[in-house]
Enzyme design. Structure first.
Site, PDB file in Angstrom:
ATOM      1  N   GLU A  69       0.748  -1.137  -0.110  1.00  0.00           N
ATOM      2  CA  GLU A  69      -0.038   0.117  -0.073  1.00  0.00           C
ATOM      3  C   GLU A  69       0.750   1.180  -0.028  1.00  0.00           C
ATOM      4  OE1 GLU A  69      -2.719  -0.496   3.301  1.00  0.00           O
ATOM      5  OE2 GLU A  69      -3.232  -2.483   2.520  1.00  0.00           O
ATOM      6  N   GLU A 103      -6.046 -11.006  -1.249  1.00  0.00           N
ATOM      7  CA  GLU A 103      -6.771 -10.542   0.014  1.00  0.00           C
ATOM      8  C   GLU A 103      -8.106 -10.748  -0.390  1.00  0.00           C
ATOM      9  OE1 GLU A 103      -5.314  -7.295   2.320  1.00  0.00           O
ATOM     10  OE2 GLU A 103      -3.443  -7.751   2.037  1.00  0.00           O
TER      11      GLU A 103
HETATM   12  O1  9MR Z   1      -7.218  -8.512   8.582  1.00  0.00           O
HETATM   13  C1  9MR Z   1      -6.525  -7.756   9.326  1.00  0.00           C
HETATM   14  C2  9MR Z   1      -6.805  -7.327  10.524  1.00  0.00           C
HETATM   15  O2  9MR Z   1      -7.265  -8.402  11.538  1.00  0.00           O
HETATM   16  C3  9MR Z   1      -5.894  -6.405  11.236  1.00  0.00           C
HETATM   17  O3  9MR Z   1      -6.523  -5.564  12.428  1.00  0.00           O
HETATM   18  C4  9MR Z   1      -5.521  -5.238  10.257  1.00  0.00           C
HETATM   19  C5  9MR Z   1      -4.768  -4.414  11.039  1.00  0.00           C
HETATM   20  O4  9MR Z   1      -3.346  -4.783  11.183  1.00  0.00           O
HETATM   21  O5  9MR Z   1      -5.050  -5.801   9.019  1.00  0.00           O
HETATM   22  C6  9MR Z   1      -5.986  -6.680   8.643  1.00  0.00           C
HETATM   23  O6  9MR Z   1      -5.537  -7.033   7.050  1.00  0.00           O
HETATM   24  C7  9MR Z   1      -5.134  -6.003   6.090  1.00  0.00           C
HETATM   25  C8  9MR Z   1      -3.894  -6.541   5.393  1.00  0.00           C
HETATM   26  O7  9MR Z   1      -2.865  -6.921   6.192  1.00  0.00           O
HETATM   27  C9  9MR Z   1      -3.485  -5.538   4.152  1.00  0.00           C
HETATM   28  N1  9MR Z   1      -4.512  -4.944   3.494  1.00  0.00           N
HETATM   29  C10 9MR Z   1      -5.763  -4.771   4.151  1.00  0.00           C
HETATM   30  C11 9MR Z   1      -6.037  -5.731   5.233  1.00  0.00           C
HETATM   31  C12 9MR Z   1      -7.551  -5.254   5.993  1.00  0.00           C
HETATM   32  O8  9MR Z   1      -7.284  -4.071   6.701  1.00  0.00           O
END
Ligand code: 9MR
Length: 376
Positions: free
Chosen positions: A161, A266
């Site tokens: 990102e 994802e």
């Molecule tokens: O699914 C993840 C969630 O449990 C966490 O709280 C969050 C923050 O670390 O991140 C989520 O996963 C993210 C991923 O690492 C990067 N892309 C966006 C995802 C959704 O926020």
């Protein structure tokens, strides 16, 4: 003579047994089997799943998926909460699990502006560190983690990102201190630590034109500079009205044209109303809970179930059509119960974004997409 006959029939009986064992019934076939000649099918594992707390969930993962990624435990704030103090407890378990079951293991994520521990960017006085110090911290972070799993983790989401939807650079601390070079450096450090590992750039809203063009430019430039970028990850946090499947396919093709593999990293499909005009997965966006924004606390309506089924089918059609470019499709969670979408962008909702329901039962769409593959 009798001995010979017995041996002959014994061998025959054995081969029938082996044949029976290898001829799986339809119920035994998982997503990974249906997609075995198409692309890898992956899943993000949360900490309970990594610790194999529930046997049924564990069995489900093993039946359906041949690739895994850590949903959270490899993020910098968790893996190096204090400078020089690494916590590999969960990531070690994840990697052992993947190795044991011969899965394609993905490390997520080395450099991300979010969930970074505070110390990463500041000195003892709390002031921003110099570019040299930040480079050194990135290098140590990346080298330590990638080196620990050298030859074991197959691919890394190296940078996550870094680009805004309009194609501009995200104004993160990495960017403020190092400029766009931070991306190049991250890929260099990862490649130094494990030259065999695949290295990816990963982002959400990748179907948006501005981001699509900027990512193509960035990856092309990196490759021209001799930097290894093996893949581009399209996160795929889908909503019912966004993005258009045509735009998503355009991006797969555009990213593929850089020579990189493309992976849907994802995947989930929220069935709930969107409180913002904005789309994607910008984790800092939040809205307050309102009952009308949580319309299906006890089960999705028939109409919405059908609409979601159709949308999943439309997207899988594209993934399958683009199978020469797409190397993996990873679901962001095992079941609806586990999904981050229940708490984002509004906390405490009941969402239905994955392929397995709250009882870990496959939704009807699972059988449909398995039949859509060239080898059902
Ligand atoms: O699914 C993840 C969630 O449990 C966490 O709280 C969050 C923050 O670390 O991140 C989520 O996963 C993210 C991923 O690492 C990067 N892309 C966006 C995802 C959704 O926020």
């Amino acid at each position: 003579m009798i001995k010979k006959q017995l041996a002959k029939y014994g061998i025959l009986f054995l081969s029938v047994l082996i044949g029976l064992a290898s001829c799986k019934s339809k119920e035994e076939i998982g997503l990974k089997d249906a997609f075995k000649d198409t692309f890898l099918i992956g899943v993000a594992m949360n900490s309970d799943q990594i610790q194999q707390k529930n046997k049924d969930v564990n069995d489900l993962i093993l039946k359906h998926y041949n690739s895994i990624v850590a949903e959270n435990c490899m993020k910098s704030g968790i893996i190096q909460p204090v400078e020089g103090e690494f916590d590999f407890s969960l990531s070690d378990q994840l990697v052992c699990f993947g190795e044991k079951h011969k899965m394609f293991i993905v490390g997520h994520t080395l450099i991300w502006h979010s969930q970074v521990p505070k110390w990463f960017f500041v000195d003892e006085q709390g002031k921003d560190v110099s570019p040299e110090v930040l480079k050194q911290r990135m290098k140590t972070h990346i080298h330590t983690i990638v080196n620990r799993y050298k030859g074991r983790v197959n691919g890394w989401d190296v940078v996550n990102e870094a680009i805004e939807d309009d194609g501009s650079w995200r104004n993160s601390k990495f960017y403020q201190i190092l400029g766009e070079d931070f991306v190049k450096l991250a890929f260099q450090y990862a490649h130094e630590a494990d030259p065999e590992a695949e290295l990816y750039y990963n982002d959400y809203n990748m179907a948006k034109e501005g981001k699509r063009d900027a990512v193509v430019r960035m990856v092309t430039k990196l490759k021209e500079q001799g930097i290894t970028v093996n893949g581009i990850g399209m996160q795929g946090h889908l909503m019912m009205d966004f993005p258009e499947v045509e735009d998503f396919e355009k991006s797969i093709i555009a990213f593929g044209s850089t020579g990189a593999k493309v992976m849907i990293t994802e995947l989930d499909l929220s069935a709930l109303p969107n409180p913002f005009s904005t789309e994607g997965a910008e984790i800092s966006l939040r809205a307050d809970y309102e009952e009308k924004m949580n319309p299906y606390p006890n089960g999705l309506s028939k109409e919405q179930t059908e609409a979601q089924y159709k949308k999943f089918v439309d997207f899988f059609n594209v993934f399958i059509r683009q199978k020469d470019i797409v190397s993996r499709v990873t679901l962001w969670g095992v079941s609806d119960k586990d999904s981050w979408k229940n708490d984002w962008p509004i906390k405490g909702r009941t969402d239905y974004p994955l392929l397995f329901d709250r009882d870990y039962k496959p939704k009807p769409v699972v059988e449909t997409i398995m039949k859509m593959t060239p080898n059902p």
